[in-house]
Design an enzyme around this catalytic site. Sequence first.
Site, PDB file in Angstrom:
ATOM      1  N   LYS A 197      53.253-132.617 -18.463  1.00  0.00           N
ATOM      2  CA  LYS A 197      54.832-131.739 -18.253  1.00  0.00           C
ATOM      3  C   LYS A 197      55.436-131.655 -16.958  1.00  0.00           C
ATOM      4  CE  LYS A 197      52.115-128.132 -15.558  1.00  0.00           C
ATOM      5  NZ  LYS A 197      50.945-127.487 -15.884  1.00  0.00           N
ATOM      6  N   ARG A 225      45.827-116.839 -12.396  1.00  0.00           N
ATOM      7  CA  ARG A 225      46.317-116.179 -13.333  1.00  0.00           C
ATOM      8  C   ARG A 225      45.858-116.186 -14.014  1.00  0.00           C
ATOM      9  NH1 ARG A 225      49.544-121.971 -13.605  1.00  0.00           N
ATOM     10  NH2 ARG A 225      47.888-122.860 -15.450  1.00  0.00           N
TER      11      ARG A 225
HETATM   12  C1  PLP Z   1      50.060-128.116 -15.013  1.00  0.00           C
HETATM   13  C2  PLP Z   1      48.446-128.221 -15.182  1.00  0.00           C
HETATM   14  C3  PLP Z   1      47.426-128.825 -15.015  1.00  0.00           C
HETATM   15  C4  PLP Z   1      48.009-130.328 -14.070  1.00  0.00           C
HETATM   16  O1  PLP Z   1      48.309-129.645 -12.891  1.00  0.00           O
HETATM   17  P1  PLP Z   1      48.419-130.595 -11.542  1.00  0.00           P
HETATM   18  O2  PLP Z   1      48.396-129.897 -10.282  1.00  0.00           O
HETATM   19  O3  PLP Z   1      49.627-131.169 -11.397  1.00  0.00           O
HETATM   20  O4  PLP Z   1      46.808-131.502 -11.663  1.00  0.00           O
HETATM   21  C5  PLP Z   1      46.214-128.437 -15.409  1.00  0.00           C
HETATM   22  N1  PLP Z   1      45.895-127.260 -15.573  1.00  0.00           N
HETATM   23  C6  PLP Z   1      46.492-126.540 -16.640  1.00  0.00           C
HETATM   24  C7  PLP Z   1      46.319-125.440 -16.589  1.00  0.00           C
HETATM   25  C8  PLP Z   1      48.125-126.649 -16.137  1.00  0.00           C
HETATM   26  O5  PLP Z   1      48.872-125.918 -16.087  1.00  0.00           O
END
Ligand code: PLP
Length: 355
Positions: free
Chosen positions: A36, A131
Amino acid sequence: MAYPQLVIDSAAIAENAASIVRRCGQCGIAVAGVTKGMSAQPALAQVMKEAGCAWLADSRLVNVVRLREAGLEGPFLLLRIPMDDEIDDVVDLVDVVLVSMTETIERLDQACRDRSRTLDTLAMIDLGDLREGFWPDEVECLAQTYRRCRRVRCLGVGVNFGCFGGVQPTAENGKKLVAVAAQLSSLLGSSLEILSGGATSSLALLEEGIMPQEINQLRIGEALLLGSDVSHNRFIPWLRNDTMIFQGQVVEVRRKPSRPIGIIGADAFGNVPVFEDRGRRLRAIVAAGRQDIRPEGLRPLLPGVEILGASSDHLLLDVEACRPAVKLGDVISFGVDYGAMLAATTSHYVEVKIR
Ligand SMILES: *Cc1c(COP(=O)(O)O)cnc(C)c1O
């Protein structure tokens, strides 16, 4: 040539992916490559798969569609707990989805029944970052829901750290996840396949050798794409952090006073700026702004450049100290942090070049 542009070195990302997969693999951990942060560029997702990422993970269904249309096979993990509006599409498009509401599990179950399908889910557990996630004391109710909703399988549990509350992963909260998993597994009468112990910030536990051994998945975006870990404010020493650069072109160079002249009100974004008087300084305007990047997340790669600020379309630099002097038409390069990468890859105005 179209500026501004984000130039991405796919070989550097391949190296990071391989290093992360190897290091996690040594601890029995499989990696979900998170796409993403760069709007699911298919070429980079391909790199993640080739390096051994077991899943491709994204927060948005449109990105999953993009990857599927480009021929990637997944399996796909949907990272954002689904909207009511996208329940049907989730069942059609993804292999595993994160959930945090029993009602969502029920709706997914109904959609699965309508389609004669099944779906795997990871139940998110909130261990303090605040969250998404079930509270640990909701596990019984969660187990009841899973037992009722036969078409929705509980593949395991997951946790987030450092996303909203900035709570850091530790061996202690890792063990809490393991305990919740054990409880859920005994209530369900079956073992859980996946204990998903977080994102990039959890790599620190691995490096310190204190990752609970039951954890067998991490969902990694930032470390893979940028070699950094913003939640611990560091570049990860065993990864490459030169994976991408943002470039913009200089459209004005002029010596100007360092303090604006006149009565100072709010800027274009409602902030009242404060300026130090450093006398007259050479400054350059780069044709890029908040519609393209997050200026706070840029690191000038040219020695002597200081970022003064940005409006929607103009990035203002102090270039007094640059040798040779910056000229009209020069292309200025910057390293990017996660926020700047996100902004650049989601902006219509930035050309993404993958080398
Ligand atoms: C974006 C996201 C990740 C990845 O996070 P990074 O810090 O970029 O490794 C992992 N889990 C969820 C639920 C996320 O939304």
